[in-house]
Design a protein around this motif. Structure first.
Motif, PDB file in Angstrom:
ATOM      1  N   UNK A 196       0.793  -1.223   0.000  1.00 35.85           N
ATOM      2  CA  UNK A 196       0.000   0.000   0.000  1.00 35.85           C
ATOM      3  C   UNK A 196       0.826   1.274   0.000  1.00 35.85           C
ATOM      4  N   UNK A 197       1.822   1.364   0.881  1.00 36.98           N
ATOM      5  CA  UNK A 197       2.585   2.607   0.941  1.00 36.98           C
ATOM      6  C   UNK A 197       3.414   2.798  -0.323  1.00 36.98           C
ATOM      7  N   UNK A 198       3.847   1.686  -0.920  1.00 38.77           N
ATOM      8  CA  UNK A 198       4.598   1.788  -2.168  1.00 38.77           C
ATOM      9  C   UNK A 198       3.688   2.257  -3.311  1.00 38.77           C
ATOM     10  N   UNK A 199       2.485   1.699  -3.375  1.00 39.80           N
ATOM     11  CA  UNK A 199       1.534   2.067  -4.426  1.00 39.80           C
ATOM     12  C   UNK A 199       1.159   3.541  -4.338  1.00 39.80           C
ATOM     13  N   UNK A 200       1.105   4.076  -3.116  1.00 38.95           N
ATOM     14  CA  UNK A 200       0.730   5.479  -2.941  1.00 38.95           C
ATOM     15  C   UNK A 200       1.712   6.405  -3.659  1.00 38.95           C
ATOM     16  N   UNK A 201       2.995   6.124  -3.561  1.00 45.26           N
ATOM     17  CA  UNK A 201       3.999   6.950  -4.233  1.00 45.26           C
ATOM     18  C   UNK A 201       3.936   6.787  -5.755  1.00 45.26           C
ATOM     19  N   UNK A 202       3.702   5.569  -6.200  1.00 44.67           N
ATOM     20  CA  UNK A 202       3.637   5.318  -7.647  1.00 44.67           C
ATOM     21  C   UNK A 202       2.441   6.036  -8.262  1.00 44.67           C
ATOM     22  N   UNK A 203       1.292   5.919  -7.623  1.00 46.04           N
ATOM     23  CA  UNK A 203       0.084   6.583  -8.145  1.00 46.04           C
ATOM     24  C   UNK A 203       0.237   8.101  -8.101  1.00 46.04           C
ATOM     25  N   UNK A 204       0.837   8.612  -7.017  1.00 45.37           N
ATOM     26  CA  UNK A 204       1.058  10.055  -6.914  1.00 45.37           C
ATOM     27  C   UNK A 204       1.908  10.582  -8.046  1.00 45.37           C
ATOM     28  N   UNK A 205       2.965   9.848  -8.393  1.00 39.90           N
ATOM     29  CA  UNK A 205       3.810  10.268  -9.500  1.00 39.90           C
ATOM     30  C   UNK A 205       3.091  10.204 -10.826  1.00 39.90           C
ATOM     31  N   UNK A 206       2.257   9.185 -11.007  1.00 41.81           N
ATOM     32  CA  UNK A 206       1.545   9.015 -12.269  1.00 41.81           C
ATOM     33  C   UNK A 206       0.567  10.163 -12.536  1.00 41.81           C
ATOM     34  N   UNK A 207       0.106  10.844 -11.490  1.00 44.17           N
ATOM     35  CA  UNK A 207      -0.814  11.972 -11.670  1.00 44.17           C
ATOM     36  C   UNK A 207      -0.188  13.100 -12.488  1.00 44.17           C
ATOM     37  N   UNK A 208       1.141  13.150 -12.527  1.00 48.36           N
ATOM     38  CA  UNK A 208       1.834  14.210 -13.255  1.00 48.36           C
ATOM     39  C   UNK A 208       1.545  14.161 -14.758  1.00 48.36           C
ATOM     40  N   UNK A 209       1.108  13.022 -15.252  1.00 49.31           N
ATOM     41  CA  UNK A 209       0.775  12.921 -16.676  1.00 49.31           C
ATOM     42  C   UNK A 209      -0.355  13.876 -17.025  1.00 49.31           C
ATOM     43  N   UNK A 210      -1.342  13.980 -16.148  1.00 53.80           N
ATOM     44  CA  UNK A 210      -2.461  14.902 -16.370  1.00 53.80           C
ATOM     45  C   UNK A 210      -1.961  16.340 -16.374  1.00 53.80           C
TER      46      UNK A 210
END
Length: 489
Positions: A196-210
């Protein structure tokens, strides 16, 4: 000499030209274009809030992670690593922003943020985690310089304070998002906390695409083009903005409130000029900016980076429930700039900055004493922090507004970067490490001392603003600080 606003292309070295670009930008009615600027550029603070809150909310989970197992001191050190990266990134990208333009750099910085945040999710030990956090901080630090300067240069003067505070306040929308995400990723019934804590950072970074998609529609700052001897390009950018605004406005645009400015083509601001302006010509503004930035940085970073540790260590709150306590705190921080921001353009900068720093400082000292005495439950402590930072949030945002307005256009991004870097280095890097050490000591008296120190620094900043503050409300940036390229007859 070229006609105002009608020069074609660039101009040769030393040539004098006139441009009404600043007046044209400041007379625009509020429009969809301004919302686009806020959404595409202001998202930086949301990302920063997301990043900081994720670490704060996930601190206990990272501490308990079998692959990392960080101590409280190491958690504080990783927060400091993020801020060290932010300092270096702000200085480097701030320097580039004034030379290459706002638009180029705010694409580079968001890409760096994206890749580094995703990499954080794949950390394998303390050193890798700290390194990726430092790179993420570098991206965010660079964003502060490029984005702050661009927003201030494209928002009409009459709303610059309101918008700047509101945009900075969206840090706490990201904080609320981070807190809400933590409630999900730390719930063992939904996902394994180690994943979970790892996924949180990955998803947060992916938001930069928008974000990158939105920024495609934001033009280069016309004011930056103007001060770099490219009035024709600046004029064409403003022509395009006005065309869209005029079509949606449905009637002629308001008249210009002031005349054109005369500029001369000159080279980049040299390091010697920057130092001379900061340490000699505008020494008082430098002292003011340093004080406001450093004091708010210490107060914020010291408290927020160790928020979860205080709740778990002294109130026995499970790490999976920390998000419930951060949500109201984030809401109060978001609400402060939104509700108080308009007063910075009406009542004025000096009164409002002094008041918000002073009120938050006094309340911080009182809450520290109450904490030391054990008078508050976890929820009462959260309410106290929420009220304190309702006032501290617009105060902190006003620090960025002040340093952005204080210096000439040619060095605005670098000035923002220098003050952000110094304030963060003095107040931010030391704060989390100090509070992590105080919490590890396990004595409420130590934490109360930290609260008193943070509150005292906010009171120091309030007094400095009252003595050295200046009136910038509803004035053009060129009237507050004349460009280095301004031509004087």
């Amino acid at each position: 000499m070229a006609e105002p606003g009608k020069a074609a292309g660039g101009v040769t070295g030393g040539e004098v030209f006139e441009t009404d670009v600043p007046a044209r930008l400041d007379r625009l009615p509020w429009d969809r274009f301004h919302w686009l600027v806020i959404a595409a550029l202001g998202i930086t603070w949301t990302l920063d809030g997301l990043e900081v809150t994720l670490v704060g909310s996930l601190a206990s989970a990272i501490h308990e992670s079998p692959s990392l197992a960080l101590t409280p001191t190491q958690v504080g050190l990783t927060a400091s690593a993020y801020l060290v990266g932010a300092v270096i990134g702000a200085l480097f990208f701030g320097w580039l922003t004034d030379r290459l333009g706002r638009r180029k750099i705010f694409f580079v910085t968001v890409i760096l943020y994206m890749l580094s945040s995703i990499a954080t999710g794949f950390s394998w030990d303390f050193w890798s985690f700290a390194f990726f956090r430092a790179l993420t901080g570098a991206g965010i630090g660079g964003e502060y310089a490029a984005v702050n300067s661009a927003i201030q240069e494209m928002i009409p003067a009459r709303r610059r304070g309101t918008v700047d505070l509101a945009v900075n306040g969206t840090f706490w929308a990201g904080a609320a998002l981070g807190a809400g995400s933590a409630l999900v990723v730390l719930d063992p019934e939904i996902v394994d906390p180690e994943i979970g804590w790892r996924a949180a950072f990955v998803v947060g970074g992916a938001l930069a695409i928008v974000i990158m998609f939105l920024r495609r529609w934001v033009p280069e700052s016309p004011r930056w083009l103007m001060t770099h001897g490219r009035p024709g390009e600046a004029d064409r950018v403003v022509d395009g903005i006005e065309e869209g605004v005029r079509a949606r406005y449905g009637k002629p645009l308001p008249p210009l409130e002031y005349g054109p400015v005369r500029m001369s083509r000159r080279g980049q601001a040299t390091l010697r000029e920057v130092i001379d302006i900061m340490l000699r010509r505008q020494r008082q503004r430098t002292v003011l900016g340093v004080t406001l930035m450093a004091c708010q940085a210490f107060c914020y970073n010291a408290i927020f980076f160790t928020y979860a540790l205080v709740l778990t260590r002294f109130y026995g709150i499970p790490s999976a429930d920390i998000g419930w306590y951060i949500l109201p705190f984030a809401f109060g921080n978001l609400l402060g700039p939104l509700l108080l921001g308009p007063f910075f353009d009406s009542i004025g900068r000096r009164v409002m900055i002094t008041s918000t720093y002073a009120i938050s400082g006094i309340l911080m000292v009182i809450s520290g004493y109450a904490f030391q005495q054990g008078w508050m439950t976890a929820w009462e402590q959260t309410v106290a922090w929420t009220v304190i930072f309702f006032f501290a949030s617009p105060a902190a945002s006003a620090a960025y507004l002040t340093v952005g307005e204080s210096f000439p256009l040619e060095m605005r991004a670098l000035a923002i970067a220098v003050f952000y870097a110094f304030g963060t280095a003095v107040g931010g890097i030391a704060g989390p490490a100090l509070f992590g050490w105080l919490i590890e000591g396990g004595d409420r008296l130590y934490i109360a001392f930290g609260f008193a120190l943070a509150g005292g620094l906010m009171l120091l900043a309030a007094g400095t603003e009252w003595v050295l503050g200046f009136d910038a409300e509803r004035k053009s940036l060129e009237a507050i600080a004349a460009p280095l390229s301004a031509h004087h007859d």
